[in-house]
Scaffold this motif. Structure first.
Motif, PDB file in Angstrom:
ATOM      1  N   PHE A   1      53.726  60.330  46.896  1.00  0.00           N
ATOM      2  CA  PHE A   1      55.697  61.568  47.370  1.00  0.00           C
ATOM      3  C   PHE A   1      55.193  61.836  48.958  1.00  0.00           C
ATOM      4  O   PHE A   1      56.077  61.601  49.432  1.00  0.00           O
ATOM      5  CB  PHE A   1      55.806  62.471  46.168  1.00  0.00           C
ATOM      6  CG  PHE A   1      56.851  62.036  45.714  1.00  0.00           C
ATOM      7  CD1 PHE A   1      58.300  61.878  45.711  1.00  0.00           C
ATOM      8  CD2 PHE A   1      56.565  61.731  44.008  1.00  0.00           C
ATOM      9  CE1 PHE A   1      59.643  61.627  44.938  1.00  0.00           C
ATOM     10  CE2 PHE A   1      57.312  61.417  43.325  1.00  0.00           C
ATOM     11  CZ  PHE A   1      58.455  60.444  43.246  1.00  0.00           C
ATOM     12  N   PHE A   2      53.666  62.183  49.218  1.00  0.00           N
ATOM     13  CA  PHE A   2      53.754  63.309  50.139  1.00  0.00           C
ATOM     14  C   PHE A   2      52.609  62.544  51.314  1.00  0.00           C
ATOM     15  O   PHE A   2      51.783  62.109  51.795  1.00  0.00           O
ATOM     16  CB  PHE A   2      52.908  64.473  49.675  1.00  0.00           C
ATOM     17  CG  PHE A   2      53.226  65.307  48.620  1.00  0.00           C
ATOM     18  CD1 PHE A   2      54.829  66.002  48.360  1.00  0.00           C
ATOM     19  CD2 PHE A   2      52.712  65.401  47.458  1.00  0.00           C
ATOM     20  CE1 PHE A   2      55.134  65.778  48.356  1.00  0.00           C
ATOM     21  CE2 PHE A   2      53.302  66.231  46.634  1.00  0.00           C
ATOM     22  CZ  PHE A   2      54.882  66.554  46.747  1.00  0.00           C
ATOM     23  N   ALA A   3      52.915  60.845  50.755  1.00  0.00           N
ATOM     24  CA  ALA A   3      52.156  60.571  51.589  1.00  0.00           C
ATOM     25  C   ALA A   3      52.628  59.852  52.995  1.00  0.00           C
ATOM     26  O   ALA A   3      51.715  59.960  53.964  1.00  0.00           O
ATOM     27  CB  ALA A   3      52.283  58.185  51.296  1.00  0.00           C
ATOM     28  N   LEU A   4      53.717  60.311  53.592  1.00  0.00           N
ATOM     29  CA  LEU A   4      54.143  61.214  54.831  1.00  0.00           C
ATOM     30  C   LEU A   4      54.533  61.930  54.979  1.00  0.00           C
ATOM     31  O   LEU A   4      55.200  62.658  54.991  1.00  0.00           O
ATOM     32  CB  LEU A   4      55.353  59.873  55.367  1.00  0.00           C
ATOM     33  CG  LEU A   4      55.847  59.221  56.833  1.00  0.00           C
ATOM     34  CD1 LEU A   4      54.587  58.735  57.271  1.00  0.00           C
ATOM     35  CD2 LEU A   4      57.283  58.684  56.227  1.00  0.00           C
ATOM     36  N   PRO A   5      53.561  62.689  55.874  1.00  0.00           N
ATOM     37  CA  PRO A   5      54.038  64.667  56.346  1.00  0.00           C
ATOM     38  C   PRO A   5      54.369  64.599  56.670  1.00  0.00           C
ATOM     39  O   PRO A   5      55.587  65.599  56.394  1.00  0.00           O
ATOM     40  CB  PRO A   5      52.632  64.390  56.591  1.00  0.00           C
ATOM     41  CG  PRO A   5      51.116  63.533  56.219  1.00  0.00           C
ATOM     42  CD  PRO A   5      52.084  62.136  56.204  1.00  0.00           C
ATOM     43  N   GLY A   6      55.121  63.803  57.799  1.00  0.00           N
ATOM     44  CA  GLY A   6      56.133  63.850  58.600  1.00  0.00           C
ATOM     45  C   GLY A   6      57.526  63.548  58.128  1.00  0.00           C
ATOM     46  O   GLY A   6      58.188  63.588  59.435  1.00  0.00           O
TER      47      GLY A   6
ATOM     48  N   LYS B   1      57.188  51.658  39.665  1.00  0.00           N
ATOM     49  CA  LYS B   1      57.944  50.902  40.185  1.00  0.00           C
ATOM     50  C   LYS B   1      57.829  52.031  40.883  1.00  0.00           C
ATOM     51  O   LYS B   1      58.290  52.244  42.505  1.00  0.00           O
ATOM     52  CB  LYS B   1      58.767  50.989  39.236  1.00  0.00           C
ATOM     53  CG  LYS B   1      60.529  51.435  40.110  1.00  0.00           C
ATOM     54  CD  LYS B   1      61.811  50.618  39.131  1.00  0.00           C
ATOM     55  CE  LYS B   1      62.103  52.139  38.540  1.00  0.00           C
ATOM     56  NZ  LYS B   1      62.696  53.223  39.508  1.00  0.00           N
ATOM     57  N   LEU B   2      57.880  53.129  40.872  1.00  0.00           N
ATOM     58  CA  LEU B   2      57.622  54.569  42.469  1.00  0.00           C
ATOM     59  C   LEU B   2      56.459  54.516  43.141  1.00  0.00           C
ATOM     60  O   LEU B   2      56.788  54.708  44.427  1.00  0.00           O
ATOM     61  CB  LEU B   2      57.396  55.669  41.501  1.00  0.00           C
ATOM     62  CG  LEU B   2      58.903  56.458  40.540  1.00  0.00           C
ATOM     63  CD1 LEU B   2      58.509  57.542  39.584  1.00  0.00           C
ATOM     64  CD2 LEU B   2      59.748  56.695  41.201  1.00  0.00           C
ATOM     65  N   LEU B   3      55.301  54.665  42.627  1.00  0.00           N
ATOM     66  CA  LEU B   3      54.461  54.064  44.230  1.00  0.00           C
ATOM     67  C   LEU B   3      54.776  52.714  44.552  1.00  0.00           C
ATOM     68  O   LEU B   3      54.729  52.875  46.281  1.00  0.00           O
ATOM     69  CB  LEU B   3      53.081  52.814  42.916  1.00  0.00           C
ATOM     70  CG  LEU B   3      52.267  54.136  42.134  1.00  0.00           C
ATOM     71  CD1 LEU B   3      50.883  53.656  41.880  1.00  0.00           C
ATOM     72  CD2 LEU B   3      52.001  55.568  42.887  1.00  0.00           C
ATOM     73  N   ARG B   4      55.983  51.001  43.923  1.00  0.00           N
ATOM     74  CA  ARG B   4      55.650  50.721  45.056  1.00  0.00           C
ATOM     75  C   ARG B   4      56.956  51.024  45.774  1.00  0.00           C
ATOM     76  O   ARG B   4      57.070  51.421  47.345  1.00  0.00           O
ATOM     77  CB  ARG B   4      56.764  49.415  44.305  1.00  0.00           C
ATOM     78  CG  ARG B   4      57.223  48.637  45.947  1.00  0.00           C
ATOM     79  CD  ARG B   4      57.087  46.758  44.575  1.00  0.00           C
ATOM     80  NE  ARG B   4      57.748  46.135  45.022  1.00  0.00           N
ATOM     81  CZ  ARG B   4      58.308  44.690  45.114  1.00  0.00           C
ATOM     82  NH1 ARG B   4      58.069  43.865  44.032  1.00  0.00           N
ATOM     83  NH2 ARG B   4      59.133  43.539  46.232  1.00  0.00           N
ATOM     84  N   GLU B   5      57.826  51.692  45.039  1.00  0.00           N
ATOM     85  CA  GLU B   5      58.999  52.696  46.281  1.00  0.00           C
ATOM     86  C   GLU B   5      58.953  53.485  47.139  1.00  0.00           C
ATOM     87  O   GLU B   5      59.934  53.588  48.271  1.00  0.00           O
ATOM     88  CB  GLU B   5      60.537  53.277  45.282  1.00  0.00           C
ATOM     89  CG  GLU B   5      61.092  51.557  44.219  1.00  0.00           C
ATOM     90  CD  GLU B   5      61.997  53.053  43.354  1.00  0.00           C
ATOM     91  OE1 GLU B   5      62.759  52.333  42.683  1.00  0.00           O
ATOM     92  OE2 GLU B   5      61.505  53.299  42.834  1.00  0.00           O
ATOM     93  N   LEU B   6      57.780  54.508  47.187  1.00  0.00           N
ATOM     94  CA  LEU B   6      57.666  55.605  47.332  1.00  0.00           C
ATOM     95  C   LEU B   6      56.912  55.221  48.728  1.00  0.00           C
ATOM     96  O   LEU B   6      56.449  56.140  49.187  1.00  0.00           O
ATOM     97  CB  LEU B   6      57.068  56.634  46.532  1.00  0.00           C
ATOM     98  CG  LEU B   6      57.570  57.002  45.908  1.00  0.00           C
ATOM     99  CD1 LEU B   6      57.221  58.303  44.960  1.00  0.00           C
ATOM    100  CD2 LEU B   6      58.896  58.107  46.211  1.00  0.00           C
ATOM    101  N   ARG B   7      56.152  54.038  48.990  1.00  0.00           N
ATOM    102  CA  ARG B   7      55.548  53.472  50.142  1.00  0.00           C
ATOM    103  C   ARG B   7      56.189  53.736  51.192  1.00  0.00           C
ATOM    104  O   ARG B   7      57.028  53.044  51.426  1.00  0.00           O
ATOM    105  CB  ARG B   7      54.285  51.983  50.448  1.00  0.00           C
ATOM    106  CG  ARG B   7      53.739  51.516  48.635  1.00  0.00           C
ATOM    107  CD  ARG B   7      53.344  50.313  48.297  1.00  0.00           C
ATOM    108  NE  ARG B   7      54.162  49.624  48.931  1.00  0.00           N
ATOM    109  CZ  ARG B   7      53.957  48.342  48.753  1.00  0.00           C
ATOM    110  NH1 ARG B   7      52.663  47.349  47.880  1.00  0.00           N
ATOM    111  NH2 ARG B   7      55.391  46.778  48.283  1.00  0.00           N
ATOM    112  N   PRO B   8      55.409  54.240  51.785  1.00  0.00           N
ATOM    113  CA  PRO B   8      55.875  54.551  53.579  1.00  0.00           C
ATOM    114  C   PRO B   8      56.472  53.627  54.623  1.00  0.00           C
ATOM    115  O   PRO B   8      57.211  52.778  54.889  1.00  0.00           O
ATOM    116  CB  PRO B   8      55.534  55.244  53.947  1.00  0.00           C
ATOM    117  CG  PRO B   8      54.229  56.405  53.144  1.00  0.00           C
ATOM    118  CD  PRO B   8      54.058  55.162  52.322  1.00  0.00           C
ATOM    119  N   LEU B   9      55.589  52.428  53.955  1.00  0.00           N
ATOM    120  CA  LEU B   9      55.879  51.246  54.817  1.00  0.00           C
ATOM    121  C   LEU B   9      56.595  50.054  54.248  1.00  0.00           C
ATOM    122  O   LEU B   9      57.463  49.499  55.144  1.00  0.00           O
ATOM    123  CB  LEU B   9      54.402  50.125  54.779  1.00  0.00           C
ATOM    124  CG  LEU B   9      52.998  50.874  56.016  1.00  0.00           C
ATOM    125  CD1 LEU B   9      51.729  49.347  56.070  1.00  0.00           C
ATOM    126  CD2 LEU B   9      53.819  51.059  57.392  1.00  0.00           C
ATOM    127  N   ALA B  10      57.053  50.787  52.875  1.00  0.00           N
ATOM    128  CA  ALA B  10      57.807  50.209  52.682  1.00  0.00           C
ATOM    129  C   ALA B  10      59.506  50.455  53.090  1.00  0.00           C
ATOM    130  O   ALA B  10      60.787  49.400  52.996  1.00  0.00           O
ATOM    131  CB  ALA B  10      57.883  49.967  50.811  1.00  0.00           C
TER     132      ALA B  10
END
Length: 295
Positions: free
Chosen positions: A107-112, A268-277
């Motif tokens: 959830f917090f992988a993209l601080p911006g 599923k959440l880990l895949r959906e929340l990836r910023p690059l995806a």
């Protein structure tokens, strides 16, 4: 001492100060004492403003300055095929996934930029119940609060009918409320094919091009038929891949039973929340879909 009808103003205004270059003269004409008094009050007011600003919750400042990178709405099947035990496994499994350290880190992988999350339950055509309204996920405390509310939720419906298309329309309406987010994703969980209301593939044709629909299929090897005619029956996973998934990079996660629900949702959440995806997904259109088996 203030006279009748005059309210004390704790902070001096420009009017109180008088024109530039001229001292403000009090009623008694003691200009130097007035200046010193005004100076002390001005410093006190400035300090008070700083304290008020510092006391505001940090997430409010951060949210105002940061964009929303993903609006994610979870749609949970609570139709009549889901018994009381399975209902509890699904809600508690969702709470458990939100509390998982890896999921929280995602959830917090993209601080911006932040993620907004909502969740609802669905059953027959006119049966949708909001569990969690849109909430910016700005801290672990927010996720803990969501998990606690899910743990207290109760089943609102007992209708045996399953209306996937109607649930998709409800989810799409919720996503319109967050049209400013970079991406909009709807998650449909279910353990059977649609047998009530609009067919999901009909709904897909009218969805906005930037909406992605993913799925969590429970009992993926079960049949997709809604009649006794098994001539062209496929599996439930085949049904979801053909009629429910939609958008660039859309995918389905499977859970053999409700016992596996929490692990499947975590995957599923880990895949959906990836910023690059999120950042690399082209807008709109049906794209090749994928299957994801939870480890």
């Amino acid at each position: 001492m203030t006279g009748p009808g005059r309210a004390r103003r704790p902070c001096p205004t420009r009017e109180d100060q008088g024109p530039p270059g001229r001292p403000h003269v009090t009623d008694r004409g003691h200009a130097p004492q007035a200046r010193r008094r005004r100076g002390r009050v001005g410093w006190a007011c400035a300090a008070l403003l700083v304290l008020v600003q510092l006391s505001l919750p940090a997430p409010l400042h951060a949210q105002a300055e940061k964009p929303c990178r993903l609006a994610l709405v979870l749609a949970l099947d609570v139709s009549g095929s889901v018994d009381a035990r399975e209902y509890r496994q699904q809600l508690d499994g969702t709470a458990r996934a939100l509390l998982d350290p890896e999921v929280q880190a995602a959830f917090f992988a993209l601080p911006g930029a932040y993620v907004e999350l909502a969740a609802f339950q669905w059953a027959a055509r006119d049966q949708q119940h909001l569990l969690l309204d849109w909430t910016p996920v700005t801290s672990s405390a927010v996720l803990r609060d969501m998990a606690a509310r899910l743990a207290e939720a109760a089943a609102p419906f007992d209708d045996p009918q399953t209306a996937i298309g109607a649930a998709m329309l409800f989810g799409e309406a919720k996503l319109r409320e967050r049209a400013g987010c970079w991406a909009q994703t709807m998650d449909i969980s279910g353990d059977g094919p649609s047998n009530h209301g609009p067919f999901p593939d009909e709904v897909l044709r009218d969805l906005p091009p930037n909406v992605t629909v993913n799925a969590l299929v429970i009992g993926p090897g079960s049949r997709d038929n809604i009649t006794k005619n098994l001539a062209n029956a496929g599996t439930l996973l085949d049904y979801y891949e053909a009629r429910v998934l939609r958008g660039a990079g859309a995918f389905a996660v499977t859970a053999r039973t409700f016992d596996d629900y929490a692990d499947a949702l975590k995957a599923k959440l880990l895949r959906e929340l990836r910023p690059l995806a999120v950042a690399s997904a082209p807008p709109g259109g049906r794209a090749p879909t994928g299957r994801l088996e939870p480890q």
